[in-house]
Design a protein around this motif. Structure first.
Motif, PDB file in Angstrom:
ATOM      1  N   GLN A   1       8.163   5.936  -9.405  1.00 52.54           N
ATOM      2  CA  GLN A   1       7.641   5.217  -8.248  1.00 52.54           C
ATOM      3  C   GLN A   1       6.454   4.363  -8.657  1.00 52.54           C
ATOM      4  O   GLN A   1       5.349   4.866  -8.853  1.00 52.54           O
ATOM      5  CB  GLN A   1       7.252   6.198  -7.147  1.00 52.54           C
ATOM      6  CG  GLN A   1       8.442   6.887  -6.536  1.00 52.54           C
ATOM      7  CD  GLN A   1       8.040   7.738  -5.348  1.00 52.54           C
ATOM      8  OE1 GLN A   1       6.956   7.597  -4.801  1.00 52.54           O
ATOM      9  NE2 GLN A   1       8.924   8.623  -4.944  1.00 52.54           N
ATOM     10  N   PRO A   2       6.646   3.073  -8.774  1.00 49.48           N
ATOM     11  CA  PRO A   2       5.557   2.194  -9.191  1.00 49.48           C
ATOM     12  C   PRO A   2       4.488   2.043  -8.110  1.00 49.48           C
ATOM     13  O   PRO A   2       4.765   2.157  -6.924  1.00 49.48           O
ATOM     14  CB  PRO A   2       6.257   0.858  -9.450  1.00 49.48           C
ATOM     15  CG  PRO A   2       7.496   0.905  -8.617  1.00 49.48           C
ATOM     16  CD  PRO A   2       7.890   2.351  -8.542  1.00 49.48           C
ATOM     17  N   GLY A   3       3.269   1.815  -8.554  1.00 46.32           N
ATOM     18  CA  GLY A   3       2.179   1.488  -7.644  1.00 46.32           C
ATOM     19  C   GLY A   3       1.404   2.657  -7.089  1.00 46.32           C
ATOM     20  O   GLY A   3       0.407   2.456  -6.396  1.00 46.32           O
TER      21      GLY A   3
ATOM     22  N   THR B   1       0.846  -1.184   0.000  1.00 48.06           N
ATOM     23  CA  THR B   1       0.000   0.000   0.000  1.00 48.06           C
ATOM     24  C   THR B   1       0.884   1.237   0.000  1.00 48.06           C
ATOM     25  O   THR B   1       1.848   1.316   0.746  1.00 48.06           O
ATOM     26  CB  THR B   1      -0.918   0.008   1.243  1.00 48.06           C
ATOM     27  OG1 THR B   1      -1.722  -1.160   1.200  1.00 48.06           O
ATOM     28  CG2 THR B   1      -1.790   1.233   1.264  1.00 48.06           C
ATOM     29  N   ARG B   2       0.557   2.175  -0.831  1.00 47.45           N
ATOM     30  CA  ARG B   2       1.277   3.446  -0.910  1.00 47.45           C
ATOM     31  C   ARG B   2       0.324   4.544  -0.467  1.00 47.45           C
ATOM     32  O   ARG B   2      -0.358   5.131  -1.289  1.00 47.45           O
ATOM     33  CB  ARG B   2       1.793   3.684  -2.313  1.00 47.45           C
ATOM     34  CG  ARG B   2       2.801   2.646  -2.736  1.00 47.45           C
ATOM     35  CD  ARG B   2       3.712   3.260  -3.767  1.00 47.45           C
ATOM     36  NE  ARG B   2       4.741   2.333  -4.148  1.00 47.45           N
ATOM     37  CZ  ARG B   2       5.997   2.412  -3.741  1.00 47.45           C
ATOM     38  NH1 ARG B   2       6.367   3.355  -2.924  1.00 47.45           N
ATOM     39  NH2 ARG B   2       6.897   1.558  -4.157  1.00 47.45           N
TER      40      ARG B   2
ATOM     41  N   ALA C   1      -2.080   2.736  -8.809  1.00 50.54           N
ATOM     42  CA  ALA C   1      -2.793   1.511  -8.422  1.00 50.54           C
ATOM     43  C   ALA C   1      -3.288   1.589  -6.977  1.00 50.54           C
ATOM     44  O   ALA C   1      -4.365   1.079  -6.657  1.00 50.54           O
ATOM     45  CB  ALA C   1      -1.892   0.293  -8.605  1.00 50.54           C
ATOM     46  N   ALA C   2      -2.524   2.251  -6.104  1.00 49.52           N
ATOM     47  CA  ALA C   2      -2.926   2.377  -4.701  1.00 49.52           C
ATOM     48  C   ALA C   2      -4.198   3.203  -4.547  1.00 49.52           C
ATOM     49  O   ALA C   2      -4.944   3.032  -3.588  1.00 49.52           O
ATOM     50  CB  ALA C   2      -1.791   3.009  -3.886  1.00 49.52           C
TER      51      ALA C   2
ATOM     52  N   GLY D   1      -7.159   1.089  -7.209  1.00 50.70           N
ATOM     53  CA  GLY D   1      -7.479  -0.270  -6.757  1.00 50.70           C
ATOM     54  C   GLY D   1      -8.641  -0.320  -5.787  1.00 50.70           C
ATOM     55  O   GLY D   1      -9.628  -1.034  -6.021  1.00 50.70           O
TER      56      GLY D   1
END
Length: 121
Positions: free
Chosen positions: A69-71, A2-3, A74-75, A78
């Protein structure tokens, strides 16, 4: 992973339009453009006369994350997807503008807070 992010609700209402067979809008009142084989997608402040869907946006509130910075996206999307909340995204160099239907803003805010994000209104 989780970011958690600090997000703010953008005060504007937005309209998302599709202009088939266009390569550029006739006016310069747009915020973002995406050209695709099937036409042009235009994101703009929703004018008072718009009858269609109005969108509200979440944007980074100082947590600029850049492209490496990946994700990060999506954080945010999602948890919204898991709650069946539709999104439209316009990405910038520093952050992402994540739009949700105006009438689902409160629900989306609660979902994002439950996912660990901090939301400034």
């Amino acid at each position: 992973m989780t970011r958690s992010q600090r997000l703010r609700i953008v005060p504007s209402q937005f309209a998302v339009e599709h202009l088939a067979n266009s390569t550029f809008p006739e006016d310069d009142e747009w915020i973002a453009l995406v050209r695709a084989p099937e036409g042009l997608t235009v994101l703009r402040d929703a004018p008072a006369w718009v009858d269609g869907e109005r969108w509200k946006g979440f944007y980074s509130d100082g947590d600029s994350h850049g492209l490496d910075q990946p994700g990060m996206l999506a954080a945010v999307v999602g948890p919204l997807a898991e709650s069946s909340i539709p999104v439209f995204v316009a990405s910038t160099y520093h952050a992402d503008l994540v739009l949700v239907p105006d009438h689902r803003l409160q629900e989306a805010t609660e979902v994002l807070r439950e996912a660990g994000h901090r939301i400034a209104e």
